[in-house]
Design a protein around this motif. Structure first.
Motif, mmCIF file in Angstrom:
data_model
loop_
_atom_site.group_PDB
_atom_site.id
_atom_site.type_symbol
_atom_site.label_atom_id
_atom_site.label_comp_id
_atom_site.label_asym_id
_atom_site.label_seq_id
_atom_site.Cartn_x
_atom_site.Cartn_y
_atom_site.Cartn_z
ATOM 1 N N GLY A 112 1.931 11.397 -10.354
ATOM 2 C CA GLY A 112 1.131 12.627 -10.349
ATOM 3 C C GLY A 112 2.004 13.867 -10.461
ATOM 4 O O GLY A 112 1.703 14.796 -11.205
ATOM 5 N N LYS A 113 3.132 13.878 -9.735
ATOM 6 C CA LYS A 113 4.049 15.028 -9.807
ATOM 7 C C LYS A 113 4.665 15.140 -11.195
ATOM 8 O O LYS A 113 4.853 16.251 -11.704
ATOM 9 C CB LYS A 113 5.135 14.898 -8.745
ATOM 10 C CG LYS A 113 4.649 15.157 -7.348
ATOM 11 C CD LYS A 113 5.773 15.023 -6.342
ATOM 12 C CE LYS A 113 5.292 15.260 -4.939
ATOM 13 N NZ LYS A 113 6.364 15.084 -3.942
ATOM 14 N N LYS A 114 5.026 14.002 -11.808
ATOM 15 C CA LYS A 114 5.639 14.035 -13.144
ATOM 16 C C LYS A 114 4.645 14.552 -14.188
ATOM 17 O O LYS A 114 5.005 15.310 -15.076
ATOM 18 C CB LYS A 114 6.115 12.629 -13.545
ATOM 19 C CG LYS A 114 7.324 12.162 -12.794
ATOM 20 C CD LYS A 114 8.525 13.006 -13.152
ATOM 21 C CE LYS A 114 9.741 12.520 -12.428
ATOM 22 N NZ LYS A 114 10.932 13.294 -12.717
ATOM 23 N N ILE A 115 3.395 14.128 -14.070
ATOM 24 C CA ILE A 115 2.376 14.562 -15.038
ATOM 25 C C ILE A 115 2.078 16.061 -14.879
ATOM 26 O O ILE A 115 1.970 16.788 -15.860
ATOM 27 C CB ILE A 115 1.086 13.725 -14.870
ATOM 28 C CG1 ILE A 115 1.336 12.301 -15.330
ATOM 29 C CG2 ILE A 115 -0.077 14.338 -15.649
ATOM 30 C CD1 ILE A 115 0.186 11.344 -15.066
ATOM 31 N N LEU A 116 1.987 16.519 -13.651
ATOM 32 C CA LEU A 116 1.640 17.927 -13.400
ATOM 33 C C LEU A 116 2.806 18.863 -13.706
ATOM 34 O O LEU A 116 2.600 20.050 -13.965
ATOM 35 C CB LEU A 116 1.182 18.116 -11.954
ATOM 36 C CG LEU A 116 -0.139 17.446 -11.590
ATOM 37 C CD1 LEU A 116 -0.431 17.632 -10.108
ATOM 38 C CD2 LEU A 116 -1.287 18.026 -12.424
ATOM 39 N N SER A 117 4.023 18.356 -13.688
ATOM 40 C CA SER A 117 5.185 19.224 -13.924
ATOM 41 C C SER A 117 5.424 19.483 -15.408
ATOM 42 O O SER A 117 6.228 20.316 -15.768
ATOM 43 C CB SER A 117 6.453 18.618 -13.300
ATOM 44 O OG SER A 117 6.805 17.428 -13.977
ATOM 45 N N ARG A 118 4.722 18.819 -16.279
ATOM 46 C CA ARG A 118 4.899 19.007 -17.729
ATOM 47 C C ARG A 118 4.239 20.226 -18.215
ATOM 48 O O ARG A 118 3.527 20.961 -18.037
ATOM 49 C CB ARG A 118 4.365 17.806 -18.514
ATOM 50 C CG ARG A 118 5.238 16.611 -18.326
ATOM 51 C CD ARG A 118 4.768 15.507 -19.182
ATOM 52 N NE ARG A 118 5.678 14.376 -19.003
ATOM 53 C CZ ARG A 118 5.541 13.245 -19.606
ATOM 54 N NH1 ARG A 118 4.537 13.049 -20.423
ATOM 55 N NH2 ARG A 118 6.379 12.273 -19.405
ATOM 56 N N CYS A 134 4.193 5.575 -5.478
ATOM 57 C CA CYS A 134 4.280 5.535 -6.939
ATOM 58 C C CYS A 134 3.257 6.481 -7.570
ATOM 59 O O CYS A 134 3.589 7.226 -8.488
ATOM 60 C CB CYS A 134 4.054 4.103 -7.409
ATOM 61 S SG CYS A 134 4.169 3.901 -9.186
ATOM 62 N N THR A 135 2.031 6.428 -7.081
ATOM 63 C CA THR A 135 0.999 7.301 -7.653
ATOM 64 C C THR A 135 1.321 8.777 -7.384
ATOM 65 O O THR A 135 1.073 9.630 -8.233
ATOM 66 C CB THR A 135 -0.395 6.957 -7.103
ATOM 67 O OG1 THR A 135 -0.363 6.986 -5.683
ATOM 68 C CG2 THR A 135 -0.858 5.599 -7.582
ATOM 69 N N THR A 136 1.886 9.079 -6.237
ATOM 70 C CA THR A 136 2.287 10.457 -5.944
ATOM 71 C C THR A 136 3.386 10.901 -6.901
ATOM 72 O O THR A 136 3.340 12.009 -7.448
ATOM 73 C CB THR A 136 2.784 10.565 -4.483
ATOM 74 O OG1 THR A 136 1.750 10.132 -3.610
ATOM 75 C CG2 THR A 136 3.167 11.986 -4.137
ATOM 76 N N TRP A 137 4.360 10.034 -7.133
ATOM 77 C CA TRP A 137 5.471 10.355 -8.027
ATOM 78 C C TRP A 137 4.963 10.573 -9.455
ATOM 79 O O TRP A 137 5.342 11.540 -10.123
ATOM 80 C CB TRP A 137 6.493 9.219 -7.994
ATOM 81 C CG TRP A 137 7.695 9.469 -8.845
ATOM 82 C CD1 TRP A 137 8.753 10.249 -8.563
ATOM 83 C CD2 TRP A 137 7.927 8.927 -10.158
ATOM 84 N NE1 TRP A 137 9.651 10.227 -9.599
ATOM 85 C CE2 TRP A 137 9.160 9.417 -10.598
ATOM 86 C CE3 TRP A 137 7.205 8.072 -10.985
ATOM 87 C CZ2 TRP A 137 9.696 9.081 -11.828
ATOM 88 C CZ3 TRP A 137 7.748 7.734 -12.210
ATOM 89 C CH2 TRP A 137 8.982 8.245 -12.622
ATOM 90 N N LYS A 169 0.834 -1.205 0.000
ATOM 91 C CA LYS A 169 0.000 0.000 0.000
ATOM 92 C C LYS A 169 0.870 1.256 0.000
ATOM 93 O O LYS A 169 0.592 2.207 -0.740
ATOM 94 C CB LYS A 169 -0.917 -0.017 1.225
ATOM 95 C CG LYS A 169 -1.876 1.134 1.271
ATOM 96 C CD LYS A 169 -2.949 1.038 2.349
ATOM 97 C CE LYS A 169 -2.480 0.518 3.645
ATOM 98 N NZ LYS A 169 -3.472 0.611 4.725
ATOM 99 N N GLU A 170 1.921 1.258 0.793
ATOM 100 C CA GLU A 170 2.823 2.411 0.827
ATOM 101 C C GLU A 170 3.551 2.591 -0.502
ATOM 102 O O GLU A 170 3.724 3.717 -0.973
ATOM 103 C CB GLU A 170 3.827 2.261 1.966
ATOM 104 C CG GLU A 170 3.217 2.442 3.335
ATOM 105 C CD GLU A 170 4.216 2.229 4.456
ATOM 106 O OE1 GLU A 170 5.427 2.090 4.173
ATOM 107 O OE2 GLU A 170 3.788 2.209 5.613
ATOM 108 N N ALA A 171 3.975 1.487 -1.113
ATOM 109 C CA ALA A 171 4.659 1.568 -2.400
ATOM 110 C C ALA A 171 3.721 2.109 -3.472
ATOM 111 O O ALA A 171 4.116 2.952 -4.289
ATOM 112 C CB ALA A 171 5.190 0.193 -2.808
ATOM 113 N N LEU A 172 2.492 1.632 -3.488
ATOM 114 C CA LEU A 172 1.504 2.101 -4.467
ATOM 115 C C LEU A 172 1.214 3.585 -4.271
ATOM 116 O O LEU A 172 1.164 4.348 -5.235
ATOM 117 C CB LEU A 172 0.221 1.278 -4.352
ATOM 118 C CG LEU A 172 -0.877 1.598 -5.350
ATOM 119 C CD1 LEU A 172 -0.383 1.360 -6.775
ATOM 120 C CD2 LEU A 172 -2.097 0.753 -5.070
#
Length: 63
Positions: A57-63, A52-55, A46-49
């Motif tokens: 999300g940050k990559k998508i929003l930073s574009r 991962c989703t946070t990471w 659960k923590e890994a998921l």
């Protein structure tokens, strides 16, 4: 350590040490249970998921 002059002082000191020992054991048991729960595979997944989703999300929003 204090000097013990009477038997009653010795008994009170023994009670204090027993109480302190019980408190330490309780704390260790609680910490161990928390650690055991945190290291269960479901919790780790659960923590890994979540990480991962946070990471992603940050990559998508930073574009």
């Amino acid at each position: 350590m204090r000097k013990i002059k009477h038997i009653s002082h010795l008994q009170k000191e023994k009670q204090r040490l027993r109480r302190e020992g019980r408190d330490m054991e309780r704390t260790i048991r609680r910490d161990w249970q928390t650690l055991y729960k945190d290291l269960q595979p479901a919790t780790l997944a659960k923590e890994a998921l979540s990480s991962c989703t946070t990471w992603i999300g940050k990559k998508i929003l930073s574009r």
